[in-house]
Design a protein around this motif. Structure first.
Motif, PDB file in Angstrom:
ATOM      1  N   ARG B  65       0.839  -1.206   0.000  1.00 40.51           N
ATOM      2  CA  ARG B  65       0.000   0.000   0.000  1.00 40.51           C
ATOM      3  C   ARG B  65       0.875   1.259   0.000  1.00 40.51           C
ATOM      4  N   GLY B  66       1.887   1.228   0.847  1.00 38.11           N
ATOM      5  CA  GLY B  66       2.803   2.366   0.924  1.00 38.11           C
ATOM      6  C   GLY B  66       3.536   2.592  -0.386  1.00 38.11           C
ATOM      7  N   VAL B  67       3.967   1.496  -1.015  1.00 34.74           N
ATOM      8  CA  VAL B  67       4.698   1.606  -2.289  1.00 34.74           C
ATOM      9  C   VAL B  67       3.787   2.204  -3.357  1.00 34.74           C
ATOM     10  N   ASN B  68       2.542   1.753  -3.362  1.00 37.28           N
ATOM     11  CA  ASN B  68       1.581   2.282  -4.337  1.00 37.28           C
ATOM     12  C   ASN B  68       1.388   3.790  -4.143  1.00 37.28           C
ATOM     13  N   LEU B  69       1.264   4.199  -2.889  1.00 38.02           N
ATOM     14  CA  LEU B  69       1.087   5.629  -2.599  1.00 38.02           C
ATOM     15  C   LEU B  69       2.319   6.440  -2.998  1.00 38.02           C
ATOM     16  N   THR B  70       3.503   5.946  -2.648  1.00 41.14           N
ATOM     17  CA  THR B  70       4.711   6.715  -2.989  1.00 41.14           C
ATOM     18  C   THR B  70       4.919   6.745  -4.504  1.00 41.14           C
ATOM     19  N   THR B  71       4.551   5.648  -5.172  1.00 44.63           N
ATOM     20  CA  THR B  71       4.697   5.613  -6.632  1.00 44.63           C
ATOM     21  C   THR B  71       3.809   6.678  -7.270  1.00 44.63           C
ATOM     22  N   GLN B  72       2.560   6.754  -6.788  1.00 39.69           N
ATOM     23  CA  GLN B  72       1.629   7.749  -7.353  1.00 39.69           C
ATOM     24  C   GLN B  72       2.066   9.172  -7.017  1.00 39.69           C
ATOM     25  N   LEU B  73       2.566   9.357  -5.798  1.00 35.02           N
ATOM     26  CA  LEU B  73       3.022  10.688  -5.394  1.00 35.02           C
ATOM     27  C   LEU B  73       4.275  11.083  -6.187  1.00 35.02           C
ATOM     28  N   ASN B  74       5.126  10.095  -6.441  1.00 39.58           N
ATOM     29  CA  ASN B  74       6.327  10.356  -7.240  1.00 39.58           C
ATOM     30  C   ASN B  74       5.924  10.772  -8.660  1.00 39.58           C
ATOM     31  N   LYS B  75       4.935  10.056  -9.179  1.00 36.85           N
ATOM     32  CA  LYS B  75       4.425  10.361 -10.525  1.00 36.85           C
ATOM     33  C   LYS B  75       3.861  11.798 -10.550  1.00 36.85           C
ATOM     34  N   PHE B  76       3.124  12.118  -9.503  1.00 36.35           N
ATOM     35  CA  PHE B  76       2.541  13.457  -9.394  1.00 36.35           C
ATOM     36  C   PHE B  76       3.648  14.518  -9.367  1.00 36.35           C
ATOM     37  N   SER B  77       4.707  14.240  -8.611  1.00 38.09           N
ATOM     38  CA  SER B  77       5.796  15.222  -8.489  1.00 38.09           C
ATOM     39  C   SER B  77       6.475  15.456  -9.842  1.00 38.09           C
ATOM     40  N   HIS B  78       6.486  14.414 -10.681  1.00 38.85           N
ATOM     41  CA  HIS B  78       7.132  14.570 -11.991  1.00 38.85           C
ATOM     42  C   HIS B  78       6.279  15.370 -12.983  1.00 38.85           C
ATOM     43  N   LEU B  79       5.030  15.654 -12.606  1.00 34.90           N
ATOM     44  CA  LEU B  79       4.200  16.520 -13.458  1.00 34.90           C
ATOM     45  C   LEU B  79       4.812  17.919 -13.530  1.00 34.90           C
ATOM     46  N   THR B  80       5.656  18.218 -12.538  1.00 32.79           N
ATOM     47  CA  THR B  80       6.231  19.562 -12.479  1.00 32.79           C
ATOM     48  C   THR B  80       7.546  19.669 -13.257  1.00 32.79           C
ATOM     49  N   ASP B  81       8.003  18.560 -13.833  1.00 30.58           N
ATOM     50  CA  ASP B  81       9.300  18.565 -14.542  1.00 30.58           C
ATOM     51  C   ASP B  81       9.337  19.633 -15.637  1.00 30.58           C
ATOM     52  N   LYS B  82       8.242  19.668 -16.404  1.00 28.91           N
ATOM     53  CA  LYS B  82       8.150  20.672 -17.473  1.00 28.91           C
ATOM     54  C   LYS B  82       6.776  21.321 -17.367  1.00 28.91           C
ATOM     55  N   PRO B  83       6.669  22.643 -17.563  1.00 29.38           N
ATOM     56  CA  PRO B  83       5.345  23.271 -17.459  1.00 29.38           C
ATOM     57  C   PRO B  83       4.354  22.661 -18.454  1.00 29.38           C
ATOM     58  N   LYS B  84       4.815  22.412 -19.687  1.00 28.29           N
ATOM     59  CA  LYS B  84       3.922  21.847 -20.701  1.00 28.29           C
ATOM     60  C   LYS B  84       4.377  20.428 -21.054  1.00 28.29           C
ATOM     61  N   ALA B  85       3.425  19.513 -21.180  1.00 26.29           N
ATOM     62  CA  ALA B  85       3.822  18.134 -21.477  1.00 26.29           C
ATOM     63  C   ALA B  85       2.755  17.429 -22.307  1.00 26.29           C
ATOM     64  N   ASP B  86       3.175  16.380 -23.010  1.00 23.49           N
ATOM     65  CA  ASP B  86       2.232  15.542 -23.753  1.00 23.49           C
ATOM     66  C   ASP B  86       1.782  14.418 -22.819  1.00 23.49           C
ATOM     67  N   ILE B  87       0.485  14.292 -22.660  1.00 24.62           N
ATOM     68  CA  ILE B  87      -0.019  13.247 -21.756  1.00 24.62           C
ATOM     69  C   ILE B  87      -1.188  12.510 -22.404  1.00 24.62           C
ATOM     70  N   GLU B  88      -1.511  11.357 -21.833  1.00 25.82           N
ATOM     71  CA  GLU B  88      -2.700  10.642 -22.269  1.00 25.82           C
ATOM     72  C   GLU B  88      -3.775  10.907 -21.213  1.00 25.82           C
ATOM     73  N   LEU B  89      -4.904  11.448 -21.647  1.00 25.59           N
ATOM     74  CA  LEU B  89      -5.899  11.964 -20.698  1.00 25.59           C
ATOM     75  C   LEU B  89      -6.450  10.896 -19.736  1.00 25.59           C
ATOM     76  N   ASN B  90      -6.726   9.691 -20.242  1.00 26.92           N
ATOM     77  CA  ASN B  90      -7.327   8.671 -19.368  1.00 26.92           C
ATOM     78  C   ASN B  90      -6.354   8.222 -18.269  1.00 26.92           C
ATOM     79  N   GLU B  91      -5.066   8.094 -18.640  1.00 26.11           N
ATOM     80  CA  GLU B  91      -4.058   7.739 -17.629  1.00 26.11           C
ATOM     81  C   GLU B  91      -3.948   8.864 -16.599  1.00 26.11           C
ATOM     82  N   PHE B  92      -4.010  10.064 -17.114  1.00 24.61           N
ATOM     83  CA  PHE B  92      -3.910  11.261 -16.264  1.00 24.61           C
ATOM     84  C   PHE B  92      -5.063  11.289 -15.258  1.00 24.61           C
ATOM     85  N   LEU B  93      -6.280  10.988 -15.735  1.00 24.05           N
ATOM     86  CA  LEU B  93      -7.443  11.018 -14.847  1.00 24.05           C
ATOM     87  C   LEU B  93      -7.414   9.850 -13.855  1.00 24.05           C
ATOM     88  N   THR B  94      -6.902   8.691 -14.304  1.00 27.19           N
ATOM     89  CA  THR B  94      -6.776   7.541 -13.399  1.00 27.19           C
ATOM     90  C   THR B  94      -5.871   7.922 -12.231  1.00 27.19           C
TER      91      THR B  94
END
Lengths: 163, 217
Positions: B65-94
């Motif tokens: 459970r902890g690994v899943n949470l840190t993985t998602q939080l890590n993913k969230f933190s990487h949203l800040t790497d570049k102001p603009k990015a190419d993403i897939e909307l459904n993955e983003f919403l998941t």
């Protein structure tokens, strides 16, 4: 079952030493290096069959260690084991010759399966190298790998042309 | 907040989540070693064997459970790497649903994502989009009642992609759920962000739904 000689490389001492103990309990040889420099020295002293390598470490990072291992000891298979590695990291590691790329933490049974698979691959590579060397077409396993890489890049070029 | 400040927060968060993951990996291995050792001992030599063998999987489940949470939080933190990015909307919403689920769970509301059948590739400001969708979900949660659900849907329509967020459930005191939001100061800020994302917001106070529409060119 043959004993596989495994080198675990990770700067998380508690993690890597415990993992090593669990591998030894499964009747394989396991040694530990806590950084890239130490890993390369240990490989030089006593060649392992498989290296399990962390990506982010102080000093020489995992990607550089991977590059040096695959260049100097192409028979040694490397499994990358890292937390939160990106897709880009995985792509690069595979390009540099990593046998497998796993996310940390991993189930011990999954890791052992991959290690056995990597060991089998090492054995097959050595057999193939010996066969070619006997036929006089190649001298070493390294030549085979280089030749395979050349073929792959030619294939890629062909594919690019087809696009 | 400037891009540099957002990037800084992202970097620190990514580093810390990586460290927490290492802690969890160590706990997993140490509990795994205990499991190995205990499973080799006999019931006579280790009277609490069964209790330990029952407890260890629970530790490992919490690690997972902890690994899943840190993985998602890590993913969230990487949203800040570049102001603009190419993403897939459904993955983003998941990913967003995972991060927001806790707020819904506290209110006993189900958060449900119905992704479009097709993949929706977009080029956007991920942190801004995340913030907009989160605020819409939060505004619906604010006036919702236990037992309801919030449904997030994605769709693509010619040059626009759409995100609809709808509350399905009872509303206390027959109050219109989005009324508070429509007059709120936050709406002005939200509209500004939506406009920066080249989109617009439509709110239907009767059906308790919000539709976000963005230009994808």
């Amino acid at each position: 079952m043959e004993k596989i000689k495994i080198l675990l490389v990770d700067d998380e001492k508690e993690f890597v030493e415990t993992l090593s103990e669990r591998i030894r309990m499964r009747d394989h040889d396991s040694d530990v290096a806590l950084n890239g420099e130490d890993a390369l020295k240990r490989i030089d002293d006593d060649l392992p069959d498989v290296v399990v390598l962390d990506l982010k470490m102080p000093g020489i990072d995992g990607m550089e260690v991977l590059k040096r291992i695959r260049s100097a000891y192409p028979d040694v298979q490397v499994i990358m084991l890292t937390g939160h590695g990106s897709d880009k990291d995985e792509k690069e590691a595979r390009k540099l010759g990593a046998f497998e790329y796993l996310q940390k933490p991993v189930e011990i049974d999954t890791l052992m399966k991959k290690i056995k698979k990597a060991y089998k691959q090492k054995f097959e590579d050595s057999m193939m190298a010996a066969t070619f060397a006997e036929a006089g077409e190649f001298d070493t396993a390294k030549d085979i790998l280089e030749s395979e890489e050349e073929n792959n890049s030619e294939d890629d070029t062909e594919k690019d042309k087809d696009k | 907040m400037s891009n540099k400040e957002i990037e800084f927060i992202g970097k620190i968060t990514a580093g810390v989540t990586h460290e927490i993951n290492n802690v969890l990996a160590s706990i997993k291995e140490i509990s795994g070693l205990l499991e190995d050792l205990i499973s080799m001992s006999s019931n006579e030599s280790f009277p609490y064997k069964e209790k330990f063998m029952n407890a260890i999987p629970k530790i490992q489940e919490q690690v997972k459970r902890g690994v899943n949470l840190t993985t998602q939080l890590n993913k969230f933190s990487h949203l800040t790497d570049k102001p603009k990015a190419d993403i897939e909307l459904n993955e983003f919403l998941t990913h967003l649903v995972f991060l927001t689920e806790r707020f819904a769970r506290i209110k006993n509301i189900e958060l449900l994502l119905i992704p479009s059948d097709e993949r929706i590739q977009i080029s956007t400001l991920p942190i801004s989009l995340q913030m907009v969708v989160y605020n819409c979900v939060a505004s619906l949660l604010y006036g919702s009642s236990a037992g309801g659900k919030i449904i997030i849907q994605s769709a693509i329509n010619n040059e626009n992609y759409l995100i609809s967020i709808k509350y399905d459930g009872e509303v206390p005191d027959n109050k219109k759920l989005l009324d508070d939001m429509s007059v709120a100061e936050e709406l002005k800020i939200l509209e500004k962000t939506i406009s920066e994302l080249d989109g617009n917001i439509q709110m239907d106070t009767t059906s308790n739904s919000i539709i976000l529409s963005f230009n994808n060119n």
